[in-house]
Design a protein around this motif. Structure first.
Motif, PDB file in Angstrom:
ATOM      1  N   GLU A 239      -4.205  13.331 -18.692  1.00  0.00           N
ATOM      2  CA  GLU A 239      -4.465  12.035 -19.331  1.00  0.00           C
ATOM      3  C   GLU A 239      -3.784  10.906 -18.562  1.00  0.00           C
ATOM      4  N   THR A 240      -2.552  11.138 -18.090  1.00  0.00           N
ATOM      5  CA  THR A 240      -1.848  10.126 -17.305  1.00  0.00           C
ATOM      6  C   THR A 240      -2.546   9.880 -15.986  1.00  0.00           C
ATOM      7  N   MET A 241      -3.038  10.941 -15.360  1.00  0.00           N
ATOM      8  CA  MET A 241      -3.772  10.790 -14.104  1.00  0.00           C
ATOM      9  C   MET A 241      -5.024   9.934 -14.318  1.00  0.00           C
ATOM     10  N   GLN A 242      -5.749  10.205 -15.399  1.00  0.00           N
ATOM     11  CA  GLN A 242      -6.955   9.435 -15.697  1.00  0.00           C
ATOM     12  C   GLN A 242      -6.618   7.965 -15.935  1.00  0.00           C
ATOM     13  N   LEU A 243      -5.491   7.706 -16.582  1.00  0.00           N
ATOM     14  CA  LEU A 243      -5.060   6.333 -16.854  1.00  0.00           C
ATOM     15  C   LEU A 243      -4.688   5.611 -15.560  1.00  0.00           C
ATOM     16  N   LEU A 244      -3.880   6.255 -14.720  1.00  0.00           N
ATOM     17  CA  LEU A 244      -3.420   5.624 -13.476  1.00  0.00           C
ATOM     18  C   LEU A 244      -4.550   5.439 -12.476  1.00  0.00           C
ATOM     19  N   ASN A 245      -5.584   6.248 -12.557  1.00  0.00           N
ATOM     20  CA  ASN A 245      -6.726   6.107 -11.643  1.00  0.00           C
ATOM     21  C   ASN A 245      -7.517   4.827 -11.902  1.00  0.00           C
ATOM     22  N   LYS A 246      -7.195   4.124 -12.981  1.00  0.00           N
ATOM     23  CA  LYS A 246      -7.875   2.864 -13.295  1.00  0.00           C
ATOM     24  C   LYS A 246      -7.093   1.655 -12.788  1.00  0.00           C
ATOM     25  N   LEU A 247      -6.027   1.898 -12.015  1.00  0.00           N
ATOM     26  CA  LEU A 247      -5.113   0.814 -11.628  1.00  0.00           C
ATOM     27  C   LEU A 247      -5.143   0.551 -10.128  1.00  0.00           C
ATOM     28  N   VAL A 248      -5.012  -0.731  -9.781  1.00  0.00           N
ATOM     29  CA  VAL A 248      -4.810  -1.193  -8.406  1.00  0.00           C
ATOM     30  C   VAL A 248      -3.572  -2.081  -8.412  1.00  0.00           C
ATOM     31  N   VAL A 249      -2.717  -1.950  -7.416  1.00  0.00           N
ATOM     32  CA  VAL A 249      -1.525  -2.797  -7.305  1.00  0.00           C
ATOM     33  C   VAL A 249      -1.737  -3.767  -6.151  1.00  0.00           C
ATOM     34  N   LEU A 250      -1.554  -5.044  -6.432  1.00  0.00           N
ATOM     35  CA  LEU A 250      -1.704  -6.095  -5.421  1.00  0.00           C
ATOM     36  C   LEU A 250      -0.380  -6.844  -5.306  1.00  0.00           C
ATOM     37  N   LYS A 251       0.175  -6.888  -4.111  1.00  0.00           N
ATOM     38  CA  LYS A 251       1.498  -7.493  -3.911  1.00  0.00           C
ATOM     39  C   LYS A 251       1.422  -8.596  -2.863  1.00  0.00           C
ATOM     40  N   PHE A 252       2.036  -9.738  -3.177  1.00  0.00           N
ATOM     41  CA  PHE A 252       2.102 -10.863  -2.252  1.00  0.00           C
ATOM     42  C   PHE A 252       3.401 -10.802  -1.458  1.00  0.00           C
ATOM     43  N   ASN A 295      -4.887   8.276  -7.607  1.00  0.00           N
ATOM     44  CA  ASN A 295      -5.094   7.485  -6.391  1.00  0.00           C
ATOM     45  C   ASN A 295      -4.951   6.009  -6.741  1.00  0.00           C
ATOM     46  N   ILE A 296      -3.711   5.496  -6.646  1.00  0.00           N
ATOM     47  CA  ILE A 296      -3.441   4.082  -6.908  1.00  0.00           C
ATOM     48  C   ILE A 296      -3.376   3.364  -5.554  1.00  0.00           C
ATOM     49  N   PRO A 297      -4.369   2.549  -5.224  1.00  0.00           N
ATOM     50  CA  PRO A 297      -4.308   1.824  -3.952  1.00  0.00           C
ATOM     51  C   PRO A 297      -3.357   0.637  -4.031  1.00  0.00           C
ATOM     52  N   LEU A 298      -2.758   0.294  -2.901  1.00  0.00           N
ATOM     53  CA  LEU A 298      -1.856  -0.859  -2.804  1.00  0.00           C
ATOM     54  C   LEU A 298      -2.464  -1.867  -1.843  1.00  0.00           C
ATOM     55  N   ILE A 299      -2.695  -3.081  -2.330  1.00  0.00           N
ATOM     56  CA  ILE A 299      -3.212  -4.166  -1.497  1.00  0.00           C
ATOM     57  C   ILE A 299      -2.068  -5.134  -1.226  1.00  0.00           C
ATOM     58  N   LEU A 300      -1.777  -5.364   0.032  1.00  0.00           N
ATOM     59  CA  LEU A 300      -0.726  -6.294   0.432  1.00  0.00           C
ATOM     60  C   LEU A 300      -1.372  -7.565   0.967  1.00  0.00           C
ATOM     61  N   VAL A 301      -1.061  -8.700   0.366  1.00  0.00           N
ATOM     62  CA  VAL A 301      -1.584  -9.988   0.819  1.00  0.00           C
ATOM     63  C   VAL A 301      -0.465 -10.700   1.564  1.00  0.00           C
ATOM     64  N   ASN A 302      -0.649 -10.892   2.853  1.00  0.00           N
ATOM     65  CA  ASN A 302       0.393 -11.448   3.717  1.00  0.00           C
ATOM     66  C   ASN A 302      -0.029 -12.799   4.266  1.00  0.00           C
ATOM     67  N   GLU A 303       0.941 -13.660   4.465  1.00  0.00           N
ATOM     68  CA  GLU A 303       0.682 -14.880   5.213  1.00  0.00           C
ATOM     69  C   GLU A 303       0.684 -14.563   6.698  1.00  0.00           C
ATOM     70  N   THR A 304       0.068 -15.424   7.480  1.00  0.00           N
ATOM     71  CA  THR A 304      -0.021 -15.192   8.920  1.00  0.00           C
ATOM     72  C   THR A 304       1.359 -15.057   9.538  1.00  0.00           C
ATOM     73  N   SER A 305       2.303 -15.886   9.102  1.00  0.00           N
ATOM     74  CA  SER A 305       3.640 -15.884   9.693  1.00  0.00           C
ATOM     75  C   SER A 305       4.420 -14.610   9.388  1.00  0.00           C
ATOM     76  N   SER A 306       4.051 -13.899   8.329  1.00  0.00           N
ATOM     77  CA  SER A 306       4.806 -12.706   7.945  1.00  0.00           C
ATOM     78  C   SER A 306       4.078 -11.414   8.269  1.00  0.00           C
ATOM     79  N   HIS A 307       2.871 -11.521   8.793  1.00  0.00           N
ATOM     80  CA  HIS A 307       2.028 -10.331   8.968  1.00  0.00           C
ATOM     81  C   HIS A 307       2.643  -9.317   9.928  1.00  0.00           C
ATOM     82  N   ASP A 308       3.128  -9.773  11.091  1.00  0.00           N
ATOM     83  CA  ASP A 308       3.624  -8.841  12.116  1.00  0.00           C
ATOM     84  C   ASP A 308       4.810  -8.018  11.612  1.00  0.00           C
TER      85      ASP A 308
END
Length: 601
Positions: A239-252, A295-308
């Protein structure tokens, strides 16, 4: 036969699945392969893209937005005209030459032999719908410069430079039959949204209206739901796996550490154990994926100056489900990535100035959001600060899904005095609106992925849709201090590096031997402001498990193995240096000179 099957059959009957002989690499996510050297488009993915595009257009039409339908095929003219007449949406039909959006100094209008031409820039539309995208790449480039969302039909041979600028691509063969079907679906969506808007204007008593009215009772008050009232999630692994499979984490990752003397983003700063702030969030998500098989994907949103710098940290996480997206660095994005405290104001501006709709507007063309929706993802957890707490909470996610909540922001009392007050939690009576001034937003937010279309639509309607703006429209969830461990200054770094927190299974865990539920209050003078000075002045981090308050000013140096207890104040006057010896125990003491220090113990 299901509705889905009926629509798929209609798509096949319009030859929407037939592409070109050339299939560009970026288009392969929509392709099922080739047959007789012709690219075959996946009708299921076409249907997903049509649904997203229609929802977006419907949200705009509901807000009485201005559209521009761009078409050079005369066979489509009557279809588009009928659609605009039935829906009565605003559509500027004057034919234009290149530069019509961005050119403001040319002659406005003149008449040709057959048509009225318009070269000048009139009021910019809120959305552009293009039926022959490949021929109108110049329009797409101009819309991209002005950040006007574009809905466009795309085929397998469309170049990447054009495709990536289309906000809502619809992969299909641009046959007359398909254009008719597409316009028919748009017409039904727009009429449905207009009918719903009229019902709401007539004070409809639907559940959504009641929730919306409840959340916006007054300008200065709002409803706060206590974390303690959330239902516990059963310890059931499937049940926890099914719940977490509905989530995406997006971090700035746009907040630079210049306040702490760093030339890099704070997320790549090492906080101990050879790990950076970014490593902790990656390890948290990877640990959940490994523990529950989700499978919780992580999306990282970076500014150009911090990307490298961020990509360098990610090299050791190359085998994990991480997507890095770089934001274009402009005046708007720079200000939006500023920390909330930079405004110097209290209230809503202090709760976050990040323009969410602008971020999603840039994410949409990549196709990541559409793919995740097709995988059953329902909520995005948005992190706009370097919060090192264990942020993925199944209790919160379960509550949002069960109650179909669109937006949820996490808040905390602004002062510790409120925590024991009735104003914080009346556990059985949380339906009384509370003053906003007593609460602070902790840079953590949950968004229903199906609501992203309306976010982008409101951005297109020229709303500066910041997190603070959404604060008026969201469920506010009062969370415990354990969900918020930021690094805003070196005083926070001292706590996180001390024995108050330890790393267990990739998660920072609080020392259970500390009796006081609150963290120690630490004030370090400007001599400790930079991380490099902080590291030099502490030979090793003192023990603070028994500490209540520490205040340090002036030229003070700490040895190794020091223990701090109770209330400790150390003030070095000008031209004076104070060195705390190794293995020293300081308890409820005030030190103003080297002579105030006794022998070590």
């Amino acid at each position: 036969m299901s509705f889905h099957s009926v629509v798929i059959q209609k798509l096949l009957s319009t030859n929407a699945h037939l592409g070109r002989r050339v299939t560009e690499h970026h288009f392969k996510i929509f392709s099922e392969g080739t047959r007789n050297s012709i690219s075959i488009i996946d009708s299921d993915k076409t249907l997903i893209c049509i649904r997203n595009a229609c929802n977006f257009i419907g949200q705009l039409a509901r807000n009485n937005a201005r559209f521009l339908f761009v078409n050079t095929n005369s066979l489509f003219d009557e279809i588009i005209t009928q659609m605009t007449e039935i829906t009565k949406i605003k559509n500027d039909t004057t034919w234009r030459l290149g530069g019509f959006l961005t050119n403001s100094s040319s002659p406005k209008k003149f008449r040709g032999r057959n048509k009225k031409f318009n070269l000048g820039a009139v009021q910019a539309p809120d959305c552009i719908v293009i039926f022959d995208s490949e021929r109108k790449s110049s329009v797409i480039r101009e819309a991209d410069k002005l950040q006007i969302p574009v809905v466009g039909l795309v085929d397998s041979s469309m170049p990447w430079d054009t495709y990536k600028k289309i906000t809502y691509p619809v992969p299909a063969n641009d046959s007359v039959e398909f254009v008719y079907l597409f316009c028919n679906l748009m017409t039904k969506t727009i009429l449905s949204e207009q009918k719903r808007a009229l019902a709401e204007a007539g004070e409809s008593t639907t559940r959504e209206d009641v929730q919306r009215n409840d959340r916006t009772v007054t300008k200065d008050k709002f409803f706060v739901f206590p974390y303690e009232n959330l239902l516990a999630v059963p310890e059931d692994k499937p049940e926890t796996m099914q719940l977490l499979n509905k989530l995406v984490v997006l971090k700035f990752n746009g907040i630079l550490g210049d306040k702490m003397g760093l030339k890099t983003p704070k997320c790549v700063m090492e906080i101990g154990y050879g790990l950076t702030c970014l490593d902790l969030i990656v390890n948290q998500i990877d640990g959940l994926n490994a523990k529950y098989g989700c499978n919780i994907p992580l999306i990282l949103v970076n500014e150009t100056s911090s990307h490298d710098g961020i990509m360098k940290v990610l090299e050791k996480h190359s085998n994990k489900n991480i997507h890095a997206v770089t934001m274009s660095q402009s005046q708007e994005s720079t200000s939006n990535f500023a920390p909330p405290q930079a405004t110097g104001e209290d209230g809503k501006n202090q709760m976050g100035s990040l323009n969410l709709a602008k971020v999603f507007l840039q994410l949409a063309p990549s196709g990541k959001l559409d793919i995740m929706l097709s995988q059953g993802k329902e909520y995005i957890l948005v992190l706009s600060s370097d919060n090192l707490a264990h942020v993925v909470d199944t209790k919160i996610l379960n509550h949002l899904i069960r109650n179909k909540i669109e937006y949820c922001v996490e808040v905390m009392p602004k002062s510790s005095e409120l925590e024991g007050n009735d104003i914080l939690q009346r556990k059985e009576d949380f339906k009384t609106p509370l003053p906003k001034k007593n609460w602070k937003f902790i840079d953590t937010m949950w968004i229903n992925m199906n609501s992203i279309g309306s976010l982008v639509a409101r951005r297109s309607a020229r709303e500066n849709l910041t997190i603070s703006r959404l604060f008026d429209e969201s469920l506010a969830l009062s969370v415990p201090k354990s969900r918020y461990l930021p690094i805003e200054a070196t005083s926070d770094l001292l706590l996180l590096k001390s024995d108050l927190y330890t790393l267990m299974d990739g998660i920072l865990t609080r020392n259970t031997t500390r009796e006081n539920p609150a963290d120690p209050s630490i004030e370090l003078g400007p001599e400790f402001e930079n991380v490099s000075d902080f590291d030099r002045r502490f030979k090793s981090i003192p023990s603070v498990v028994g500490l209540d308050r520490l205040k340090v000013t002036g030229d003070v140096w700490f040895g190794a193995g020091i223990t701090l207890k109770g209330k400790v104040s150390i003030h070095a006057r000008l031209d004076m240096k104070i060195v705390i010896p190794d293995n020293m125990v300081l308890e409820n003491t005030i030190i103003t000179s080297q002579g105030d220090i006794g022998g070590g113990s």
